[in-house]
Design an enzyme around this catalytic site. Sequence first.
Site, PDB file in Angstrom:
ATOM      1  N   LEU A   1       0.842  -1.198   0.000  1.00 22.67           N
ATOM      2  CA  LEU A   1       0.000   0.000   0.000  1.00 22.67           C
ATOM      3  C   LEU A   1       0.874   1.245   0.000  1.00 22.67           C
ATOM      4  CD1 LEU A   1      -2.816  -0.977   2.538  1.00 22.67           C
ATOM      5  CD2 LEU A   1      -2.913  -0.982   0.064  1.00 22.67           C
ATOM      6  N   CYS A   2       0.237   2.393  -0.247  1.00 22.66           N
ATOM      7  CA  CYS A   2       0.918   3.684  -0.273  1.00 22.66           C
ATOM      8  C   CYS A   2       1.738   3.870   1.004  1.00 22.66           C
ATOM      9  CB  CYS A   2      -0.121   4.797  -0.391  1.00 22.66           C
ATOM     10  SG  CYS A   2       0.549   6.441  -0.266  1.00 22.66           S
ATOM     11  N   PRO A   3       2.962   4.334   0.969  1.00 18.80           N
ATOM     12  CA  PRO A   3       3.708   4.826  -0.191  1.00 18.80           C
ATOM     13  C   PRO A   3       4.660   3.795  -0.778  1.00 18.80           C
ATOM     14  CG  PRO A   3       4.911   5.417   1.765  1.00 18.80           C
ATOM     15  CD  PRO A   3       3.744   4.555   2.205  1.00 18.80           C
ATOM     16  N   MET A   4       4.549   2.519  -0.405  1.00 18.79           N
ATOM     17  CA  MET A   4       5.586   1.562  -0.764  1.00 18.79           C
ATOM     18  C   MET A   4       5.766   1.314  -2.265  1.00 18.79           C
ATOM     19  SD  MET A   4       6.856   1.501   2.050  1.00 18.79           S
ATOM     20  CE  MET A   4       8.312   0.496   1.840  1.00 18.79           C
TER      21      MET A   4
ATOM     22  N   ASP B   1      -2.768  -2.310  -5.225  1.00 14.36           N
ATOM     23  CA  ASP B   1      -3.334  -1.089  -4.655  1.00 14.36           C
ATOM     24  C   ASP B   1      -3.810  -0.168  -5.778  1.00 14.36           C
ATOM     25  OD1 ASP B   1      -3.984   1.122  -3.144  1.00 14.36           O
ATOM     26  OD2 ASP B   1      -1.907   1.800  -2.917  1.00 14.36           O
TER      27      ASP B   1
END
Lengths: 78, 160
Positions: free
Chosen positions: A15-18, A42
């Site tokens: 998920l954000c920010p990965m 995502d």
Amino acid sequence: MSENIALALDFKGLLCPMPIVKLAQAIKRVQVGEMIEAVATDAGVMADIPAWTRSTGHELMALEKREKDFRFVVKRLK
Amino acid sequence: MAERKNKLTLVVLSGDLDKVMASYIIATGAAAAGMEVVMFFTFWGLKAIQRDGVFTGKGLFGKMLGVMNRGGLNAIGPSRLNMGGMGRWMFKLMMKQKGVTQLPELRQAAIDLGVQMLPCQMSMDVMEITRDHFIPEAAEPVGVATMLEHASESSIQFFI
């Protein structure tokens, strides 16, 4: 096009920010002109990957929503 | 006014799990997009760069503060609905179930991407927090003038 892909990455479950963090780290591992292909789950990548390529100056070659995931291809430009 | 660079300055005043999380997400996102990133940690925000399991404080009040205001990423709770730690437990569990990157990994990503983490010297003095309470990647403590210098040459500034 697939023959020019230097690195294929699996961002499923991230998920954000990965996704952009991993993409930023990965882009350093390919040469200028080479491409990275990644698959993510995502939905945020549909907006964030284009934004990331605009801010970093790399080229977005493909971005598609598939049945169960999202696939994109980014080319290192500098 | 200094020339604005492709740079982000974040002032992190809050030490709550949700706000610290937002801070590290913005910082890693900006660094991943090629921006230079400076985080200035002040007051409660210092908890976000403290090591886990370390009690701060020298005198009586400082030590009391250290016990009641535990730092470190595993000790901090959400700004709302914490309910004596239940909220922290619930949020962490829910985020884990959804696969959200946990705070320690997020902070490590920020470090790996070269985010600069500056502690506020004055807050450290007031709260009796010293450099050895921080993770080794925290930079030398600075004051408001240094933060403002970074902010004035940044194209984006955030206060959290």
